[in-house]
Design an enzyme around this catalytic site. Structure first.
Site, PDB file in Angstrom:
ATOM      1  N   SER A  62      15.321  21.983 -15.305  1.00 56.80           N
ATOM      2  CA  SER A  62      14.148  22.814 -15.533  1.00 56.80           C
ATOM      3  C   SER A  62      14.612  24.136 -16.113  1.00 56.80           C
ATOM      4  O   SER A  62      15.693  24.625 -15.775  1.00 56.80           O
ATOM      5  CB  SER A  62      13.425  23.045 -14.209  1.00 56.80           C
ATOM      6  OG  SER A  62      12.665  24.229 -14.279  1.00 56.80           O
ATOM      7  N   GLU A 109       9.564   9.049 -16.552  1.00 57.04           N
ATOM      8  CA  GLU A 109       8.172   9.481 -16.749  1.00 57.04           C
ATOM      9  C   GLU A 109       7.671   9.103 -18.138  1.00 57.04           C
ATOM     10  O   GLU A 109       6.541   8.645 -18.311  1.00 57.04           O
ATOM     11  CB  GLU A 109       8.063  10.999 -16.541  1.00 57.04           C
ATOM     12  CG  GLU A 109       8.341  11.417 -15.106  1.00 57.04           C
ATOM     13  CD  GLU A 109       8.563  12.922 -15.002  1.00 57.04           C
ATOM     14  OE1 GLU A 109       7.563  13.645 -14.948  1.00 57.04           O
ATOM     15  OE2 GLU A 109       9.726  13.357 -14.997  1.00 57.04           O
ATOM     16  N   LYS A 141      16.407  21.836 -10.108  1.00 62.03           N
ATOM     17  CA  LYS A 141      15.703  20.609 -10.488  1.00 62.03           C
ATOM     18  C   LYS A 141      16.559  19.603 -11.258  1.00 62.03           C
ATOM     19  O   LYS A 141      17.387  19.966 -12.078  1.00 62.03           O
ATOM     20  CB  LYS A 141      14.485  20.967 -11.365  1.00 62.03           C
ATOM     21  CG  LYS A 141      13.355  21.642 -10.621  1.00 62.03           C
ATOM     22  CD  LYS A 141      12.657  20.732  -9.623  1.00 62.03           C
ATOM     23  CE  LYS A 141      11.678  19.783 -10.275  1.00 62.03           C
ATOM     24  NZ  LYS A 141      10.445  20.417 -10.726  1.00 62.03           N
ATOM     25  N   HIS A 175       0.832  -1.223   0.000  1.00 62.78           N
ATOM     26  CA  HIS A 175       0.000   0.000   0.000  1.00 62.78           C
ATOM     27  C   HIS A 175       0.863   1.268   0.000  1.00 62.78           C
ATOM     28  O   HIS A 175       0.419   2.315   0.461  1.00 62.78           O
ATOM     29  CB  HIS A 175      -0.951   0.052   1.201  1.00 62.78           C
ATOM     30  CG  HIS A 175      -1.661  -1.232   1.467  1.00 62.78           C
ATOM     31  ND1 HIS A 175      -2.898  -1.529   0.944  1.00 62.78           N
ATOM     32  CD2 HIS A 175      -1.279  -2.328   2.182  1.00 62.78           C
ATOM     33  CE1 HIS A 175      -3.267  -2.745   1.345  1.00 62.78           C
ATOM     34  NE2 HIS A 175      -2.296  -3.258   2.088  1.00 62.78           N
TER      35      HIS A 175
END
Ligand code: ARG
Length: 467
Positions: free
Chosen positions: A278, A291, A284, A157
């Protein structure tokens, strides 16, 4: 202008919209190599059977070789008027060798031709995926071996459950990839029957030798039923279905990489080679490759759905609907190939933050089960009761905002007086993973043994491929 290939009974050329919806050359040009390979096999067989002259067959083969070179050198002009790869190649062949080219299509149709081409393409794609997955497995196994004893939290979970080792976690993906390879190899075995010679749908009156063309193209045998041979796209659906499941596995790995690379987890650092910055936030490091790998799964599953819907309800035998199969197949395997390569690169390059993993492994009362197991083993307590006692101890730690290890022996004994000092040692994360020696368990010794077993197997496979 009337179509030169099939325009005999037509007095007008196609409407521009007709030409637009009909032409597949923009995507099926990818089949050029398979198309030429199939045509060469067909021509050789026609000559062997005395259906065309040996001199014509030679001209045809030489012409096809020239076309192959032209396409590979980027010197071939594909034309949309000629609809598809089959007619583009045949038309060029006519320009190169004259009337002999017209004999190539004897005892053949574009229906068995395209089924053959696509099967050959999918077969190559399956072989490529198998090799790529083997590389991914090797990358995972090598990392697993390096981190057989690296403790991290195991989750259910996405809540801290019990400590596991990073090696064990990575080997879980090796198993998944192993099953994927099994599915691709099953699909390949079922695919490997030749449609060539089924002609339009009914077979042919010419004395062709389908066994010969099947063998020439590396098929195990000719497909038995001509109607089925030209209208079967199971092989594409099966291959893309296996691709969709494989991509689903990759999306789970991708998701974990995204989570682990976040500041909140801080479990891994992805290499510069697989991160992006970024344009506005200088701090970043984005896990874009992971992704995109996660997102490609949607595309591939979409291709599977599209293929199933294209084939749904089609009467036998060939219908032009089937022309729409190719983009789905190409896109699915292109996406999958990229995803596997990205996964392999990211795994090879990533650096685990073993301190952060160990710290997190000790959080969330992850060793509560170990204490319960100790109560069962040492005090012969029924597991349900041990669960309850441990729950009370966890609640005590939670109310004080400390970990289980921070509770004193006296604290533990206030809940269960028979708990002794030995029990406390079972609250340690290393002791926890070391104790999980059951078959398939996370103990470092198990992980090392499994990783070595995989490594041997992968090396054997690599050696078999090069010999
Ligand atoms: N381009 C076609 C396809 O991909 C080739 C087969 C055409 N056959 C036909 N009867 N129109 O399906």
């Amino acid at each position: 202008m009337k179509n030169r290939m099939w325009g005999g009974r037509f007095s007008e050329g196609p409407d521009s919209i007709m030409a637009e919806i009909n032409a597949s050359i923009d995507f099926d040009r990818k089949l050029y190599r398979q198309d030429i390979q199939g045509s060469k096999a067909h021509a050789r067989m026609l000559a062997q059977q005395g259906i065309i002259g040996a001199d014509d067959a030679e001209k045809i083969e030489a012409g096809l070789d020239t076309i192959l070179r032209e396409i590979e050198a980027g010197q071939f002009t594909f034309s949309r008027e000629l609809e598809d790869i089959h007619m583009n190649v045949e038309s060029r062949l006519t320009a190169l060798i004259g009337p002999a080219a017209g004999r190539l299509h004897t005892a053949r149709s574009r229906n068995d031709q395209v089924a053959t081409d696509l099967k050959l393409w999918v077969r190559d794609a399956l072989d490529g995926v198998d090799e790529a997955l083997r590389d991914l497995q090797a990358a995972l196994v090598e990392k697993a071996l390096d981190h057989a004893g690296t403790v991290m939290p195991g989750f259910t979970h996405l809540q801290t459950a019990q400590p596991v080792t990073l090696g064990h976690h990575l080997l879980a993906y090796v198993e998944m990839a192993g099953r994927d390879r099994g599915r691709f190899s099953d699909a390949r075995a079922r695919l490997n029957e030749s449609p060539l010679g089924a002609a339009a749908l009914a077979g042919t009156s010419f004395p062709i030798d389908r066994e010969a063309t099947a063998a020439d193209l590396g098929f195990d045998r000719p497909a038995a039923n001509s109607l089925d041979a030209v209208s079967d796209r199971d092989f594409a659906i099966e291959a893309v279905s296996a691709a969709a499941l494989c991509a689903t596995h990759l999306s789970r790995l991708a998701e974990e990489l995204v989570l682990w690379a976040s500041a909140q987890f801080g479990f891994i650092k992805l290499s510069d080679r697989f991160s992006t910055g970024s344009s506005i936030m200088p701090q970043k490091r984005n896990p874009d490759a992971a992704e995109l790998m996660r997102a490609k799964t949607g595309r591939i599953a979409g291709s599977l759905t599209a293929l199933l819907m294209i084939m749904k309800g089609l009467p036998l035998a060939y219908s032009k609907d089937m022309q729409e199969d190719k983009e789905q197949v190409f896109d699915a395997f292109e996406s999958l190939g990229l995803s596997i390569a990205a996964a392999t690169g990211m795994i090879r390059d990533l650096t685990p933050n073993t301190a952060a993993m160990r710290k997190a492994a000790g959080g969330g009362y992850s060793t509560a089960t170990d204490l319960a197991d100790w109560l069962v083993r040492s005090l012969a307590m029924p597991f349900r009761e041990a669960h309850h006692v441990t729950g009370t101890i966890v609640a005590m730690a939670a109310s004080r905002g400390v970990s289980l290890q921070r509770l004193t022996l006296e604290d533990l004994q206030s809940v269960e007086p028979r708990i002794n000092a030995e029990a406390r040692s079972f609250l340690d994360v290393d002791a926890s993973v070391m104790s999980r020696t059951s078959l398939g368990g996370t103990a470092p010794g198990n992980v090392r043994r499994e990783a070595k077993r995989w490594l041997k197997r992968l090396e054997r496979e690599a050696a078999a491929r090069t010999t």
